[in-house]
Scaffold this motif. Structure first.
Motif, short mmCIF file in Angstrom:
data_model
loop_
_atom_site.label_atom_id
_atom_site.label_comp_id
_atom_site.label_asym_id
_atom_site.label_seq_id
_atom_site.Cartn_x
_atom_site.Cartn_y
_atom_site.Cartn_z
N LEU A 188 64.39 98.87 46.28
CA LEU A 188 65.18 97.64 46.12
C LEU A 188 65.70 97.47 44.69
O LEU A 188 66.80 96.95 44.50
N ASP A 189 64.90 97.91 43.70
CA ASP A 189 65.33 97.78 42.30
C ASP A 189 66.58 98.62 42.01
O ASP A 189 67.47 98.20 41.26
N LEU A 190 66.68 99.79 42.67
CA LEU A 190 67.88 100.65 42.54
C LEU A 190 69.11 99.94 43.12
O LEU A 190 70.18 99.97 42.53
N VAL A 191 68.88 99.32 44.28
CA VAL A 191 69.98 98.61 44.96
C VAL A 191 70.41 97.42 44.14
O VAL A 191 71.60 97.14 44.00
N LYS A 192 69.45 96.71 43.56
CA LYS A 192 69.74 95.52 42.74
C LYS A 192 70.59 95.90 41.52
O LYS A 192 71.48 95.16 41.10
N ALA A 193 70.33 97.09 41.00
CA ALA A 193 71.07 97.56 39.82
C ALA A 193 72.51 97.96 40.13
O ALA A 193 73.35 98.00 39.23
N ALA A 194 72.79 98.26 41.41
CA ALA A 194 74.14 98.68 41.80
C ALA A 194 75.06 97.46 41.80
O ALA A 194 74.81 96.49 42.52
N ILE A 195 76.13 97.55 40.98
CA ILE A 195 77.03 96.39 40.90
C ILE A 195 78.46 96.71 41.34
O ILE A 195 79.25 95.81 41.58
N THR A 196 78.77 98.01 41.49
CA THR A 196 80.12 98.36 41.94
C THR A 196 80.05 99.03 43.31
O THR A 196 78.98 99.49 43.73
N LYS A 197 81.21 99.11 43.96
CA LYS A 197 81.27 99.76 45.26
C LYS A 197 80.93 101.24 45.14
O LYS A 197 80.35 101.83 46.06
#
Length: 149
Positions: A28-37
């Motif tokens: 989840l932390d990896l996903v949270k860090a993703a901010i662009t498409k």
């Protein structure tokens, strides 16, 4: 952890609804860090975000029912709707009775088992509904000495 924005972007990329987006709870932390498409696309490629399979309607029950009907089940009095004459029309029932009788009579006349007069008599009797079936007519013919026993 709130990943609703990432979930929305993933749904957009995967061309599905929000409910069909699966996010790996371990990362989840990896996903949270993703901010662009592009970040989301990379996570999809890595298998962190996936598209869930659509829920279908199982046809197993239908198949089972069809199989039962093919075997001749489910035809009892509780399953019947409509009168006897509606399920098999009277005319159809009559045709199923008279055609074999006439065919048998014609066969007997042509191969000389019975003469023309007897043929006519039995034909008229059949038309009048004197015989229930082929076996009934044969029984009558044997009893009256028309056929050899």
């Amino acid at each position: 952890m709130d990943v609703s924005v990432q979930r929305r972007m993933a749904a957009d990329i995967l061309k599905c609804g929000l409910d069909r987006v699966w996010v790996d709870p371990e990362k989840l932390d990896l996903v949270k860090a993703a901010i662009t498409k592009d970040d989301i696309r990379a996570l999809i490629k890595d298998g962190v975000i996936k598209k869930k399979q659509k829920k279908g309607i199982s046809s197993a029950r239908t198949k089972k029912l069809k199989e039962q009907k093919r075997k001749g089940r489910r035809r009892g009095p509780g399953s019947r709707r409509g009168a006897k004459g509606a399920r098999t029309p009277k005319k159809e029932r009559w045709m199923n009775t008279i055609r074999p009788l006439r065919k048998l009579l014609k066969e007997f006349r042509d191969n000389g088992t019975i003469d023309r007069g007897t043929y006519r008599k039995l034909y008229r009797m059949a038309k009048g509904g004197a015989f229930r079936s082929r076996s009934h007519m044969l029984l009558y013919m044997r009893d009256h000495g028309i056929l050899a026993k």
